[in-house]
Design an enzyme around this catalytic site. Sequence first.
Site, short mmCIF file in Angstrom:
data_model
loop_
_atom_site.label_atom_id
_atom_site.label_comp_id
_atom_site.label_asym_id
_atom_site.label_seq_id
_atom_site.Cartn_x
_atom_site.Cartn_y
_atom_site.Cartn_z
N SER A 174 64.68 118.57 12.50
CA SER A 174 65.42 118.30 11.34
C SER A 174 65.57 116.21 11.72
CB SER A 174 65.76 118.28 10.39
OG SER A 174 66.92 118.46 10.86
N HIS A 175 65.53 116.43 13.13
CA HIS A 175 65.77 115.15 13.92
C HIS A 175 64.43 114.86 14.93
CE1 HIS A 175 68.69 113.81 10.77
NE2 HIS A 175 69.34 115.06 11.32
N ARG A 188 60.29 113.53 12.46
CA ARG A 188 60.80 111.55 11.69
C ARG A 188 59.95 110.82 12.70
NH1 ARG A 188 64.64 112.17 7.90
NH2 ARG A 188 66.39 114.15 8.49
N HIS A 247 68.68 104.52 10.45
CA HIS A 247 68.58 105.55 10.42
C HIS A 247 69.58 106.32 11.02
CE1 HIS A 247 67.19 110.04 11.08
NE2 HIS A 247 67.78 109.94 10.42
N ALA A 292 71.39 111.86 14.11
CA ALA A 292 72.44 113.62 13.48
C ALA A 292 73.69 112.80 14.51
CB ALA A 292 71.35 114.75 14.96
N THR A 334 73.78 112.98 1.92
CA THR A 334 74.53 113.95 2.49
C THR A 334 75.60 113.65 3.58
OG1 THR A 334 72.10 114.54 3.82
CG2 THR A 334 72.16 115.13 0.99
N ASP A 376 78.32 119.48 13.56
CA ASP A 376 78.33 118.14 13.30
C ASP A 376 77.40 118.80 12.09
OD1 ASP A 376 76.37 116.34 12.20
OD2 ASP A 376 75.07 116.70 14.24
N ALA A 415 76.50 118.67 7.35
CA ALA A 415 76.22 117.52 6.57
C ALA A 415 77.51 118.52 5.38
CB ALA A 415 74.17 117.60 5.96
N GLY A 464 66.37 118.24 4.22
CA GLY A 464 64.89 118.60 4.85
C GLY A 464 65.00 120.28 4.26
N GLU A 465 65.73 121.56 4.72
CA GLU A 465 65.53 122.48 3.90
C GLU A 465 65.66 122.62 2.51
OE1 GLU A 465 69.47 124.73 4.98
OE2 GLU A 465 69.58 123.69 6.61
N ARG A 490 72.40 125.63 20.34
CA ARG A 490 71.61 123.89 20.93
C ARG A 490 71.70 124.36 22.68
NH1 ARG A 490 73.44 119.21 21.04
NH2 ARG A 490 75.87 119.63 20.01
P1 NDP Z 1 73.98 123.61 10.17
O1 NDP Z 1 74.36 124.17 9.32
O2 NDP Z 1 72.57 123.64 10.84
O3 NDP Z 1 75.22 124.07 11.21
C1 NDP Z 1 76.27 122.33 11.05
C2 NDP Z 1 77.03 123.52 12.02
O4 NDP Z 1 77.64 125.04 12.67
C3 NDP Z 1 76.54 122.86 13.64
O5 NDP Z 1 77.51 122.74 14.81
C4 NDP Z 1 76.32 124.53 13.93
O6 NDP Z 1 76.25 124.55 15.54
C5 NDP Z 1 77.12 125.06 13.96
N1 NDP Z 1 77.27 126.52 13.34
C6 NDP Z 1 76.11 127.17 12.37
N2 NDP Z 1 75.74 128.50 12.95
C7 NDP Z 1 77.21 128.78 12.92
C8 NDP Z 1 78.30 129.80 13.33
N3 NDP Z 1 77.44 130.77 12.96
N4 NDP Z 1 79.12 129.90 13.64
C9 NDP Z 1 79.59 128.48 14.47
N5 NDP Z 1 79.19 127.97 14.39
C10 NDP Z 1 78.01 127.39 13.68
O7 NDP Z 1 73.63 121.21 10.17
P2 NDP Z 1 73.20 120.76 8.61
O8 NDP Z 1 72.61 121.48 7.79
O9 NDP Z 1 74.67 120.65 7.40
O10 NDP Z 1 73.22 119.50 9.66
C11 NDP Z 1 72.31 119.23 10.18
C12 NDP Z 1 71.58 118.28 11.10
O11 NDP Z 1 71.72 116.96 9.61
C13 NDP Z 1 73.64 117.55 11.71
O12 NDP Z 1 72.88 116.98 12.85
C14 NDP Z 1 73.63 116.28 10.76
O13 NDP Z 1 73.79 115.15 11.49
C15 NDP Z 1 72.31 115.90 10.30
N6 NDP Z 1 72.19 115.03 8.78
C16 NDP Z 1 72.22 114.44 8.95
C17 NDP Z 1 72.05 112.78 7.84
C18 NDP Z 1 71.80 112.01 7.91
O14 NDP Z 1 72.00 110.81 6.88
N7 NDP Z 1 71.60 110.78 9.13
C19 NDP Z 1 72.73 113.63 6.48
C20 NDP Z 1 72.35 115.21 6.88
C21 NDP Z 1 72.73 115.91 7.34
P3 NDP Z 1 74.75 125.16 16.42
O15 NDP Z 1 73.56 122.99 16.62
O16 NDP Z 1 75.04 125.62 17.59
O17 NDP Z 1 73.42 125.44 15.18
#
Ligand code: NDP
Length: 334
Positions: free
Chosen positions: A46-47, A51, A119, A122, A159, A177, A179, A186-187, A308
Amino acid sequence: MTTVNLSLEDAHALSVTCLRTNGCDDPNARAVADRMIEAERDRCPSHGLFRLPWYAKGVASGRANGHAKPTVEKLAPAVIRVNGDNGFAPLGQQIAHQPLVDCTRETGIAALAFTNMFHIAAMWPEVEALANDGLCAFAFTASYPYVAPAGGTKPLYGTNPLGFAWPRKDGPPLVFDQASSAMARGEIQIAARDGHSVPETAGIGPNGEATTDPNVVLEGAQLGFGGYKGASLALMVELLAGPLIGDMLSFESLEDDGGTGGPPKGGELIIALDPARFGNPDGFLAHGEKLFEAILAQEGTRLPGARRFTSRKQTPSSGIDIPESLHQEIQALM
Ligand code: NDP
């Protein structure tokens, strides 16, 4: 879905060419490409290249400055500000890393405000880089209004993600990291495109009605994760990445866009702490590991960031798969 496989190097070269063709100079094109390919490398699509058309259109329209020369200034002994010169965030973020590290080591805690940038994607790349330098870090940014305040029905907050990183002695840092909304924008868009439903907690319709239809949520408002608790985090992020540092709130950013549909302009706040200056310089790493060991001792757990870091080992040889339609869209922009 038909996909195209690209090596990370080819994906980077494609991004640089596309951005240069659309009006970025080499330093800006490379900084944006570095950031997108880092996301692809870690399988955070998504990033990633998803984009690229957005960035290309943003600079081709003249709204974003493809020749930006970000500047760094110290506002107080432990407060640094980067003015992004109306360009994309990655170049300013690269330039600001070392000044923030140096300042944090000197003062124990320091803040970095990014303003006048487009923008901020992440949160993990910057906090992870700071933790690789031995610091603990938080990052916050707002975007466009998608999320209703608790009890409300109209989109107001972004978000608004927040990132956190903690250094580890052996291996990559602990990073999360996320939201502050129940689902990423995006989802919900992908669910709408693919005809899937979304959980009722994801959002509400235009009149506040409960729904599992992503199209209705897109017309209405998203909700914070955990109800009012996520909404309060989104509120906090708005204040830290907007009024505190003299940049825009999410709804102001959308007004500023004026309907062009380009990437959001706004601010970011990073707070870094030097654990060596908080009274436990020889013990904090081992003490943190004790917690991680206790987490991982439970079946079914993993540390945030682990997915990651696993992907990062795989994609240099496997390459990345992007939708053929996206590949064609990028080619058409060159
Ligand atoms: P996710 O819900 O996919 O993940 C959130 C965090 O939880 C990640 O660090 C992930 O690690 C961790 N995680 C997921 N599953 C588990 C688990 N089972 N146990 C432990 N940790 C877990 O992220 P979001 O959908 O909330 O956000 C996705 C991205 O979008 C982020 O990078 C965010 O910064 C970005 N974003 C940017 C915005 C903007 O305006 N610029 C707005 C909203 C979001 P891992 O990565 O290892 O899965």
